[in-house]
Motif scaffolding. Sequence first.
Motif, mmCIF file in Angstrom:
data_model
loop_
_atom_site.group_PDB
_atom_site.id
_atom_site.type_symbol
_atom_site.label_atom_id
_atom_site.label_comp_id
_atom_site.label_asym_id
_atom_site.label_seq_id
_atom_site.Cartn_x
_atom_site.Cartn_y
_atom_site.Cartn_z
ATOM 1 N N LYS A 4 4.390 8.737 -13.615
ATOM 2 C CA LYS A 4 5.247 7.616 -13.233
ATOM 3 C C LYS A 4 5.650 6.879 -14.497
ATOM 4 N N THR A 5 6.919 6.468 -14.542
ATOM 5 C CA THR A 5 7.461 5.752 -15.695
ATOM 6 C C THR A 5 7.803 4.335 -15.272
ATOM 7 N N PHE A 6 7.291 3.387 -16.020
ATOM 8 C CA PHE A 6 7.585 1.981 -15.760
ATOM 9 C C PHE A 6 8.188 1.368 -17.016
ATOM 10 N N ASP A 7 9.216 0.547 -16.817
ATOM 11 C CA ASP A 7 9.845 -0.188 -17.902
ATOM 12 C C ASP A 7 10.437 -1.462 -17.315
ATOM 13 N N ALA A 8 11.371 -2.075 -18.014
ATOM 14 C CA ALA A 8 11.958 -3.328 -17.538
ATOM 15 C C ALA A 8 12.735 -3.144 -16.233
ATOM 16 N N PHE A 9 13.141 -1.923 -15.933
ATOM 17 C CA PHE A 9 13.956 -1.677 -14.747
ATOM 18 C C PHE A 9 13.148 -1.189 -13.553
ATOM 19 N N SER A 10 11.965 -0.699 -13.797
ATOM 20 C CA SER A 10 11.091 -0.238 -12.706
ATOM 21 C C SER A 10 9.796 -1.034 -12.793
ATOM 22 N N ARG A 11 9.811 -2.156 -12.190
ATOM 23 C CA ARG A 11 8.752 -3.155 -12.321
ATOM 24 C C ARG A 11 7.380 -2.667 -11.867
ATOM 25 N N LEU A 12 6.379 -3.187 -12.549
ATOM 26 C CA LEU A 12 4.989 -2.971 -12.161
ATOM 27 C C LEU A 12 4.535 -4.127 -11.280
ATOM 28 N N SER A 13 3.821 -3.818 -10.223
ATOM 29 C CA SER A 13 3.252 -4.876 -9.389
ATOM 30 C C SER A 13 2.025 -5.447 -10.105
ATOM 31 N N ILE A 14 1.570 -6.601 -9.674
ATOM 32 C CA ILE A 14 0.350 -7.198 -10.225
ATOM 33 C C ILE A 14 -0.826 -6.248 -10.005
ATOM 34 N N ILE A 15 -0.862 -5.593 -8.853
ATOM 35 C CA ILE A 15 -1.938 -4.631 -8.567
ATOM 36 C C ILE A 15 -1.900 -3.488 -9.574
ATOM 37 N N ASP A 16 -0.696 -2.944 -9.851
ATOM 38 C CA ASP A 16 -0.575 -1.862 -10.828
ATOM 39 C C ASP A 16 -0.959 -2.319 -12.232
#
Length: 146
Positions: A4-16
């Motif tokens: 999984k790729t996360f950056d400014a456009f695919s937000r991370l939840s607080i849980i993640d």
Amino acid sequence: MTIKTFDAFSRLSIIDINRITNFLFEYSGESRDTKSAIRKSILYAAKEIPGLGGYVFVMEHQNAILGAIVVNRTGMNEYIPENILVYLAVKTEFREKGIGKALIKHTKKYCNGDISIHVNKDNPVIKLFEKQGFKSRNIEMRLVRN
């Protein structure tokens, strides 16, 4: 297994954010930073705090994290690489099974520009990075002010 790729456009939840922070804290090895420092690098990558952002790559299987990488963008080039690979961790029982290699390959494919990493000179992970094309170039010296 998926990355999984996360950056400014695919937000991370607080849980993640908490899951990844705890994972990196537990499996990042001998040069373990504080949870606060790890969390800050993730928040910077996700642009949840001011900065240029970056990337968080997470390999999971059945909702369990097997490996993770955090990359922060520097906004520079030529004299300092555009990206710094801040953290790489693989769950102990999955080391030397290709997860670190897959995460590094994904990072190289996804990030534009040069990528640097700071590794303790005695850390055996150096061989993994060398196999992926990283070369030792500089010695970091740091003045720490408390």
